[in-house]
Design an enzyme around this catalytic site. Structure first.
Site, PDB file in Angstrom:
ATOM      1  N   ARG A  22      11.845  -6.043   4.489  1.00 27.26           N
ATOM      2  CA  ARG A  22      11.710  -4.585   4.297  1.00 27.26           C
ATOM      3  C   ARG A  22      12.786  -3.841   5.100  1.00 27.26           C
ATOM      4  O   ARG A  22      13.108  -4.187   6.231  1.00 27.26           O
ATOM      5  CB  ARG A  22      10.336  -4.106   4.760  1.00 27.26           C
ATOM      6  CG  ARG A  22      10.238  -2.573   4.781  1.00 27.26           C
ATOM      7  CD  ARG A  22       8.844  -2.049   4.893  1.00 27.26           C
ATOM      8  NE  ARG A  22       8.140  -2.554   6.045  1.00 27.26           N
ATOM      9  CZ  ARG A  22       6.838  -2.367   6.247  1.00 27.26           C
ATOM     10  NH1 ARG A  22       6.123  -1.692   5.367  1.00 27.26           N
ATOM     11  NH2 ARG A  22       6.246  -2.873   7.305  1.00 27.26           N
ATOM     12  N   ARG A  66      12.010  -2.098  10.636  1.00 20.34           N
ATOM     13  CA  ARG A  66      10.986  -1.634  11.566  1.00 20.34           C
ATOM     14  C   ARG A  66      10.857  -2.620  12.722  1.00 20.34           C
ATOM     15  O   ARG A  66      10.964  -3.831  12.514  1.00 20.34           O
ATOM     16  CB  ARG A  66       9.644  -1.536  10.820  1.00 20.34           C
ATOM     17  CG  ARG A  66       9.237  -0.106  10.522  1.00 20.34           C
ATOM     18  CD  ARG A  66       8.088  -0.016   9.570  1.00 20.34           C
ATOM     19  NE  ARG A  66       6.853  -0.674   9.985  1.00 20.34           N
ATOM     20  CZ  ARG A  66       5.696  -0.567   9.340  1.00 20.34           C
ATOM     21  NH1 ARG A  66       5.623   0.187   8.250  1.00 20.34           N
ATOM     22  NH2 ARG A  66       4.622  -1.204   9.750  1.00 20.34           N
ATOM     23  N   LYS A 113       0.837  -1.209   0.000  1.00 22.47           N
ATOM     24  CA  LYS A 113       0.000   0.000   0.000  1.00 22.47           C
ATOM     25  C   LYS A 113       0.872   1.260   0.000  1.00 22.47           C
ATOM     26  O   LYS A 113       0.657   2.181  -0.783  1.00 22.47           O
ATOM     27  CB  LYS A 113      -0.939   0.019   1.230  1.00 22.47           C
ATOM     28  CG  LYS A 113      -1.836  -1.211   1.320  1.00 22.47           C
ATOM     29  CD  LYS A 113      -2.724  -1.202   2.539  1.00 22.47           C
ATOM     30  CE  LYS A 113      -2.003  -1.207   3.871  1.00 22.47           C
ATOM     31  NZ  LYS A 113      -1.286  -2.464   4.187  1.00 22.47           N
ATOM     32  N   ARG A 136      -9.397   0.640   9.559  1.00 25.35           N
ATOM     33  CA  ARG A 136      -8.877  -0.692   9.839  1.00 25.35           C
ATOM     34  C   ARG A 136      -9.871  -1.547  10.608  1.00 25.35           C
ATOM     35  O   ARG A 136      -9.570  -2.680  10.943  1.00 25.35           O
ATOM     36  CB  ARG A 136      -7.622  -0.546  10.678  1.00 25.35           C
ATOM     37  CG  ARG A 136      -6.354  -1.008   9.962  1.00 25.35           C
ATOM     38  CD  ARG A 136      -5.185  -0.688  10.862  1.00 25.35           C
ATOM     39  NE  ARG A 136      -4.016  -1.426  10.546  1.00 25.35           N
ATOM     40  CZ  ARG A 136      -3.019  -0.942   9.815  1.00 25.35           C
ATOM     41  NH1 ARG A 136      -3.102   0.247   9.273  1.00 25.35           N
ATOM     42  NH2 ARG A 136      -1.947  -1.673   9.610  1.00 25.35           N
ATOM     43  N   ARG A 180       0.265  -9.297  13.341  1.00 24.45           N
ATOM     44  CA  ARG A 180      -0.369  -8.253  12.514  1.00 24.45           C
ATOM     45  C   ARG A 180      -1.324  -8.891  11.499  1.00 24.45           C
ATOM     46  O   ARG A 180      -2.390  -8.352  11.215  1.00 24.45           O
ATOM     47  CB  ARG A 180       0.702  -7.424  11.799  1.00 24.45           C
ATOM     48  CG  ARG A 180       1.416  -6.462  12.747  1.00 24.45           C
ATOM     49  CD  ARG A 180       2.757  -6.020  12.207  1.00 24.45           C
ATOM     50  NE  ARG A 180       2.665  -5.225  11.007  1.00 24.45           N
ATOM     51  CZ  ARG A 180       3.706  -5.018  10.187  1.00 24.45           C
ATOM     52  NH1 ARG A 180       4.884  -5.537  10.458  1.00 24.45           N
ATOM     53  NH2 ARG A 180       3.540  -4.284   9.117  1.00 24.45           N
TER      54      ARG A 180
HETATM   55  P1  AP5 Z   1       4.900  -1.618   1.752  1.00 22.43           P
HETATM   56  O1  AP5 Z   1       4.559  -0.801   0.561  1.00 22.43           O
HETATM   57  O2  AP5 Z   1       5.649  -0.976   2.864  1.00 22.43           O
HETATM   58  O3  AP5 Z   1       3.607  -2.380   2.297  1.00 22.43           O
HETATM   59  P2  AP5 Z   1       2.365  -1.838   3.120  1.00 22.43           P
HETATM   60  O4  AP5 Z   1       1.135  -2.507   2.568  1.00 22.43           O
HETATM   61  O5  AP5 Z   1       2.359  -0.343   3.157  1.00 22.43           O
HETATM   62  O6  AP5 Z   1       2.680  -2.501   4.520  1.00 22.43           O
HETATM   63  P3  AP5 Z   1       2.813  -1.898   5.969  1.00 22.43           P
HETATM   64  O7  AP5 Z   1       3.531  -2.935   6.789  1.00 22.43           O
HETATM   65  O8  AP5 Z   1       3.381  -0.530   5.998  1.00 22.43           O
HETATM   66  O9  AP5 Z   1       1.340  -1.870   6.391  1.00 22.43           O
HETATM   67  P4  AP5 Z   1       0.806  -2.056   7.761  1.00 22.43           P
HETATM   68  O10 AP5 Z   1      -0.618  -1.891   7.463  1.00 22.43           O
HETATM   69  O11 AP5 Z   1       1.126  -3.240   8.559  1.00 22.43           O
HETATM   70  O12 AP5 Z   1       1.609  -0.953   8.586  1.00 22.43           O
HETATM   71  P5  AP5 Z   1       1.200   0.498   9.025  1.00 22.43           P
HETATM   72  O13 AP5 Z   1       2.409   1.318   9.009  1.00 22.43           O
HETATM   73  O14 AP5 Z   1      -0.027   0.953   8.323  1.00 22.43           O
HETATM   74  O15 AP5 Z   1       5.732  -2.879   1.221  1.00 22.43           O
HETATM   75  C1  AP5 Z   1       6.260  -3.856   2.105  1.00 22.43           C
HETATM   76  C2  AP5 Z   1       7.603  -4.361   1.543  1.00 22.43           C
HETATM   77  O16 AP5 Z   1       7.416  -5.018   0.302  1.00 22.43           O
HETATM   78  C3  AP5 Z   1       8.634  -3.249   1.263  1.00 22.43           C
HETATM   79  O17 AP5 Z   1       9.889  -3.750   1.598  1.00 22.43           O
HETATM   80  C4  AP5 Z   1       8.542  -3.002  -0.246  1.00 22.43           C
HETATM   81  O18 AP5 Z   1       9.787  -2.589  -0.766  1.00 22.43           O
HETATM   82  C5  AP5 Z   1       8.136  -4.386  -0.762  1.00 22.43           C
HETATM   83  N1  AP5 Z   1       7.191  -4.297  -1.875  1.00 22.43           N
HETATM   84  C6  AP5 Z   1       6.112  -3.474  -1.948  1.00 22.43           C
HETATM   85  N2  AP5 Z   1       5.425  -3.694  -3.085  1.00 22.43           N
HETATM   86  C7  AP5 Z   1       6.087  -4.699  -3.740  1.00 22.43           C
HETATM   87  C8  AP5 Z   1       5.844  -5.388  -4.962  1.00 22.43           C
HETATM   88  N3  AP5 Z   1       4.775  -5.079  -5.715  1.00 22.43           N
HETATM   89  N4  AP5 Z   1       6.695  -6.378  -5.326  1.00 22.43           N
HETATM   90  C9  AP5 Z   1       7.766  -6.700  -4.542  1.00 22.43           C
HETATM   91  N5  AP5 Z   1       8.045  -6.095  -3.369  1.00 22.43           N
HETATM   92  C10 AP5 Z   1       7.217  -5.102  -2.965  1.00 22.43           C
HETATM   93  O19 AP5 Z   1       0.732   0.233  10.544  1.00 22.43           O
HETATM   94  C11 AP5 Z   1       1.653  -0.118  11.560  1.00 22.43           C
HETATM   95  C12 AP5 Z   1       0.936  -0.220  12.900  1.00 22.43           C
HETATM   96  O20 AP5 Z   1       0.335   1.061  13.230  1.00 22.43           O
HETATM   97  C13 AP5 Z   1      -0.221  -1.195  12.996  1.00 22.43           C
HETATM   98  O21 AP5 Z   1       0.227  -2.509  13.266  1.00 22.43           O
HETATM   99  C14 AP5 Z   1      -1.018  -0.592  14.160  1.00 22.43           C
HETATM  100  O22 AP5 Z   1      -0.413  -0.865  15.392  1.00 22.43           O
HETATM  101  C15 AP5 Z   1      -0.900   0.897  13.892  1.00 22.43           C
HETATM  102  N6  AP5 Z   1      -1.982   1.438  13.048  1.00 22.43           N
HETATM  103  C16 AP5 Z   1      -1.849   1.976  11.789  1.00 22.43           C
HETATM  104  N7  AP5 Z   1      -3.034   2.378  11.331  1.00 22.43           N
HETATM  105  C17 AP5 Z   1      -3.940   2.113  12.309  1.00 22.43           C
HETATM  106  C18 AP5 Z   1      -5.356   2.288  12.411  1.00 22.43           C
HETATM  107  N8  AP5 Z   1      -6.072   2.812  11.418  1.00 22.43           N
HETATM  108  N9  AP5 Z   1      -5.958   1.890  13.548  1.00 22.43           N
HETATM  109  C19 AP5 Z   1      -5.264   1.364  14.566  1.00 22.43           C
HETATM  110  N10 AP5 Z   1      -3.926   1.149  14.537  1.00 22.43           N
HETATM  111  C20 AP5 Z   1      -3.266   1.526  13.408  1.00 22.43           C
END
Ligand code: AP5
Length: 224
Positions: free
Chosen positions: A133, A166, A19, A94, A177
């Site tokens: 990552r 991270r 994403k 979420r 997660r």
């Molecule tokens: P990346 O693009 O970083 O993936 P992502 O979907 O953004 O994954 P995240 O881990 O950032 O999402 P998340 O939802 O767990 O974390 P968030 O920060 O929102 O890609 C991942 C990897 O793959 C990278 O290394 C990239 O290079 C590689 N890649 C990407 N696309 C690729 C492709 N097409 N092909 C090959 N490789 C690829 O949330 C973190 C924490 O915050 C949560 O656990 C929670 O505690 C809290 N939080 C966040 N939002 C909320 C909410 N709304 N409510 C409550 N708690 C929340």
């Protein structure tokens, strides 16, 4: 070139679906404002204070941060002038309570979601992505040790900052997660499908190819 009026979009999918990676492409291509709740919460942790400490505990365990903390930040951010032409929400909503709050906040402003982009991505793919990552400590750019490596190991191509892993990208927290996603977030797929808002893409595709698929979809649906 976007259509007239606010263009509000949600990026939905499991952790590691790409994403954040696609948000960077979309922001560049269409000038969309990227709001990542994960980034906002990581900033709150850096800023410290009581809220930062509380947020840190949830994030490091891979649990959802309480709705009141997250929603307050999102609503405040969406109220800023640069959000008036639309936002791209990454990581929000979420759960169903957050989805309801989002519907209400948008409708109070006479807005509604243009679409919800769902990244359908197999579990083994997201585990491989998250465990490899690396993130720049300075500018936040994302890399992957094999899928998207930096030119020089451990160093950001953009700003020369140090690349780190991270805290929540260790295997036990990744698995939690994914469970949290299944228990809280996956229901939003049918919620938005029923509303006729869901657009599904193959999150397992290479990043450039996936962006081309999204771009073609947006054009076909007349969204851009
Ligand atoms: P990346 O693009 O970083 O993936 P992502 O979907 O953004 O994954 P995240 O881990 O950032 O999402 P998340 O939802 O767990 O974390 P968030 O920060 O929102 O890609 C991942 C990897 O793959 C990278 O290394 C990239 O290079 C590689 N890649 C990407 N696309 C690729 C492709 N097409 N092909 C090959 N490789 C690829 O949330 C973190 C924490 O915050 C949560 O656990 C929670 O505690 C809290 N939080 C966040 N939002 C909320 C909410 N709304 N409510 C409550 N708690 C929340």
């Amino acid at each position: 070139m976007m259509k007239k009026g606010p263009f509000d979009l949600v990026l939905l999918g499991p952790p590691g679906a790409g994403k954040g990676t696609q948000a960077a492409y979309l922001a560049k291509a269409y000038g969309l404002l990227h709001i990542s709740t994960g980034d906002m919460l990581r900033q709150a942790v850096k800023d410290g204070g009581v809220t930062g400490l509380e947020v840190k505990r949830y994030m490091e365990a891979g649990e959802l941060v309480p709705d009141d903390i997250v929603t307050k930040s999102v609503v405040e951010r969406m109220g800023k002038p640069d959000a008036s032409s639309g936002v791209m929400l990454d990581g929000y909503p979420r759960n169903s309570a957050q989805a309801g709050t989002l519907d209400e906040s948008l409708s109070e402003e006479g807005r509604e979601l243009a679409t919800v982009l769902y990244f359908n991505t197999p579990e083994e793919v997201v585990i491989q992505r998250l465990s490899g990552r690396r993130v720049c400590k300075q500018c936040g750019k994302n890399y992957h040790v094999t899928n998207m490596p930096s030119a020089k190991e451990g160093v950001c191509d953009i700003c020369g900052g140090e690349l780190i892993q991270r805290k929540d990208d260790n295997i036990d927290t990744i698995k939690n997660r994914l469970n949290v996603y299944k228990d809280n977030t996956a229901d939003l797929i049918s919620y938005y499908r029923k509303k006729g808002k869901l657009m599904e893409v193959d999150g397992g595709l290479p990043a450039g190819e996936l962006f081309e698929q999204i771009d073609a979809l947006f054009k076909r649906e007349g969204l851009i």
